[in-house]
Design a protein around this motif. Structure first.
Motif, short mmCIF file in Angstrom:
data_model
loop_
_atom_site.label_atom_id
_atom_site.label_comp_id
_atom_site.label_asym_id
_atom_site.label_seq_id
_atom_site.Cartn_x
_atom_site.Cartn_y
_atom_site.Cartn_z
N ARG A 90 102.82 42.96 -23.26
CA ARG A 90 101.92 43.94 -22.66
C ARG A 90 101.95 43.83 -21.14
O ARG A 90 101.90 44.85 -20.43
CB ARG A 90 100.49 43.75 -23.19
CG ARG A 90 100.39 43.98 -24.68
CD ARG A 90 99.08 43.49 -25.25
NE ARG A 90 98.02 44.47 -25.15
CZ ARG A 90 97.86 45.49 -26.00
NH1 ARG A 90 98.71 45.67 -26.99
NH2 ARG A 90 96.86 46.32 -25.87
N PHE A 91 102.06 42.61 -20.65
CA PHE A 91 102.17 42.40 -19.20
C PHE A 91 103.45 43.07 -18.67
O PHE A 91 103.43 43.74 -17.63
CB PHE A 91 102.21 40.89 -18.92
CG PHE A 91 102.05 40.53 -17.47
CD1 PHE A 91 100.81 40.22 -16.94
CD2 PHE A 91 103.16 40.50 -16.62
CE1 PHE A 91 100.67 39.88 -15.61
CE2 PHE A 91 103.02 40.16 -15.28
CZ PHE A 91 101.77 39.85 -14.78
N SER A 92 104.55 42.90 -19.41
CA SER A 92 105.82 43.49 -18.97
C SER A 92 105.78 45.02 -19.04
O SER A 92 106.36 45.70 -18.19
CB SER A 92 106.97 42.96 -19.83
OG SER A 92 107.14 41.57 -19.65
N GLU A 149 98.40 41.45 -12.57
CA GLU A 149 97.30 40.49 -12.74
C GLU A 149 95.99 41.10 -12.24
O GLU A 149 94.95 40.99 -12.90
CB GLU A 149 97.60 39.20 -11.99
CG GLU A 149 98.70 38.35 -12.59
CD GLU A 149 98.23 37.56 -13.81
OE1 GLU A 149 97.07 37.77 -14.24
OE2 GLU A 149 99.02 36.77 -14.33
N ALA A 150 96.05 41.75 -11.08
CA ALA A 150 94.84 42.37 -10.53
C ALA A 150 94.35 43.49 -11.43
O ALA A 150 93.13 43.66 -11.62
CB ALA A 150 95.14 42.90 -9.12
N GLU A 151 95.27 44.27 -11.99
CA GLU A 151 94.87 45.35 -12.89
C GLU A 151 94.19 44.80 -14.14
O GLU A 151 93.15 45.32 -14.58
CB GLU A 151 96.09 46.19 -13.29
CG GLU A 151 95.78 47.31 -14.26
CD GLU A 151 96.94 48.25 -14.50
OE1 GLU A 151 96.85 49.08 -15.43
OE2 GLU A 151 97.95 48.18 -13.76
N LEU A 152 94.74 43.74 -14.71
CA LEU A 152 94.15 43.15 -15.90
C LEU A 152 92.79 42.53 -15.61
O LEU A 152 91.86 42.63 -16.42
CB LEU A 152 95.10 42.10 -16.48
CG LEU A 152 96.41 42.64 -17.06
CD1 LEU A 152 97.35 41.50 -17.42
CD2 LEU A 152 96.14 43.51 -18.28
N ASN A 153 92.65 41.91 -14.45
CA ASN A 153 91.36 41.34 -14.07
C ASN A 153 90.31 42.43 -13.90
O ASN A 153 89.15 42.28 -14.33
CB ASN A 153 91.49 40.53 -12.77
CG ASN A 153 92.25 39.23 -12.98
OD1 ASN A 153 92.31 38.70 -14.09
ND2 ASN A 153 92.85 38.72 -11.92
N PRO A 155 92.52 50.47 -13.58
CA PRO A 155 91.12 50.35 -13.17
C PRO A 155 91.02 50.16 -11.66
O PRO A 155 91.92 49.61 -11.02
CB PRO A 155 90.62 49.12 -13.93
CG PRO A 155 91.50 49.05 -15.14
CD PRO A 155 92.85 49.52 -14.67
N ARG A 156 89.93 50.67 -11.10
CA ARG A 156 89.63 50.63 -9.67
C ARG A 156 90.48 51.60 -8.85
O ARG A 156 90.37 51.63 -7.63
CB ARG A 156 89.77 49.22 -9.09
CG ARG A 156 88.77 48.23 -9.69
CD ARG A 156 88.90 46.85 -9.08
NE ARG A 156 87.97 45.91 -9.72
CZ ARG A 156 88.02 44.59 -9.55
NH1 ARG A 156 88.95 44.05 -8.78
NH2 ARG A 156 87.17 43.82 -10.19
N MET A 157 91.31 52.41 -9.50
CA MET A 157 92.12 53.40 -8.79
C MET A 157 91.25 54.61 -8.42
O MET A 157 90.67 55.26 -9.29
CB MET A 157 93.30 53.86 -9.65
CG MET A 157 94.05 55.07 -9.11
SD MET A 157 94.98 54.70 -7.59
CE MET A 157 96.37 53.79 -8.29
#
Length: 384
Positions: free
Chosen positions: A21-23, A76-80, A211-213
């Protein structure tokens, strides 16, 4: 690399591990990789990890030097941010991914969801219209949405002010889906913050953006194709002759969905778009019964061929897939033709001796890459 291939693919196998999922997210967030290119890269390389490794060479073959995929820190920032918002990732092919979108050539590879994903398994109607709507339009939207909800339909819209807001408010109890232009946790307009909270608690919010976009102008047309794609039919309540609601209606036609419109007074500019749709073959809507009557019977295929008149002004079917070198060449031809002075899109297409289906995806890619600017009236200019 461009979004040059809109041909149909079988859905890719969904990621099965967190690394997968990360990839997927890294590949999708990489520069110049949109939904169609994402699916093509997975088909050619087997999985996202292999596609990421091949991206620099693929870009070099297309004339792009020093290409780097999306850095891991960005994902990483998107997942956080998603964890902070309590948002859930739906990947194309996952059991909870909306099945209505799977066969679309530009289906979003991932969606962030906030709320009740079970709503995606119920029949869905899109209800859209003007932000600057009349009081009569608001009443009509509220009545249509309420009655459709009572008949078991989930109503999807875009959380905009006006018609969208009325539709969501009327279906909080029966089922409503808001498709966001920005991140699933970024509320626009701010006046709908309370409504968005209610939808997350009792309905569903969806977005293909991280998220946060913060939503930008280019995100709204892409949001619209998700609204229409989720639905069996799109109902336009009020719309000017040039409006985002008509973009949604055209997306619906491209996707084989039914298009319906509420008629309005000929002197009311807010009804001009609806009246045009009806003139060209859209179903006329007076009440929820008219909407339901226009739908195929439950259990039958919902994708219907639209009337010929409605297709008259749409681009022809997309061409066969071009090679990356051919795509890069068309990229450059478009940039060579454009300058700081605005040029009409149809004139550009004629100058290139190409079809709208060939040039359209290239223009989207160049706009997303910040190399061209799109202005009102279908005018284009080269950025910078």
């Amino acid at each position: 690399m461009t979004e040059d291939d809109t041909s149909s693919y079988h859905p890719p196998l969904p990621p099965t591990t967190e690394d997968d999922r990360f990839s997927w997210l890294r590949l999708l967030r990489s520069r110049r990789v949109g939904p169609a290119t994402f699916r093509r890269l997975l088909a050619e390389h087997g999985n996202a990890q292999s596609a990421l490794a091949a991206l620099p060479e693929v870009a070099r073959a297309a004339g792009v030097e020093d290409y780097q995929p999306c850095p891991p820190a960005v994902v990483e920032a998107e997942l956080n941010a998603a964890r902070a918002a309590n948002a859930r990732l739906l990947c194309l092919g996952d059991p909870d991914y909306p099945r209505q979108l799977i066969d679309l050539a530009d289906a979003p590879p991932v969606l962030w969801a906030l709320g009740d994903v079970a709503l995606l398994n119920r029949p869905v109607i899109a209800l859209v219209g003007a932000r600057n709507c009349s009081s009569l339009g608001t009443r009509m939207a509220r009545a249509l949405a309420h009655d459709l909800g009572k008949q078991g339909y989930v109503v999807v819209s875009g959380l905009a002010r006006g018609i969208d807001t009325a539709a969501h408010l009327a279906t909080l109890e029966t089922g409503t889906i808001a498709v966001m232009a920005g991140g699933v946790d970024v509320i626009y307009p701010a006046e709908n913050t309370h409504l968005a909270g209610d939808i997350a608690a009792r309905g569903l919010r969806l977005s293909e953006q991280p998220p946060r976009m913060t939503p930008q102008a280019r995100h709204f047309p892409r949001r619209n194709r998700i609204i229409s794609g989720l639905a069996q039919a799109v109902v336009v309540v009020e719309a000017a002759a040039k409006s985002g609601s008509l973009i949604t209606a055209r997306d619906a036609l491209d996707q084989g969905r039914e298009v319906l419109a509420v008629p309005g007074h000929p002197f009311d500019a807010r009804a001009a778009g609806c009246n045009m749709l009806i003139r060209d073959g859209a179903h006329l809507v007076r009440n929820a019964a008219d909407v339901i009557a226009a739908l195929p019977p439950q259990g039958e295929a919902t994708v219907q061929k639209p009337p010929a008149d409605l297709l008259a002004d749409l681009p022809p079917p997309p061409p066969q897939r071009r090679s990356l070198r051919e795509s890069a060449a068309l990229h450059q031809k478009v940039l060579d033709r454009l300058g700081p002075s605005p040029l009409a899109e149809d004139q550009l297409i004629r100058d290139l001796a190409a079809t709208p289906g060939e040039v359209g995806p290239v223009l989207v890619d160049l706009e997303l890459d910040g190399k061209i600017n799109r202005q009102a009236g279908g005018l284009l200019s080269r950025a910078g």
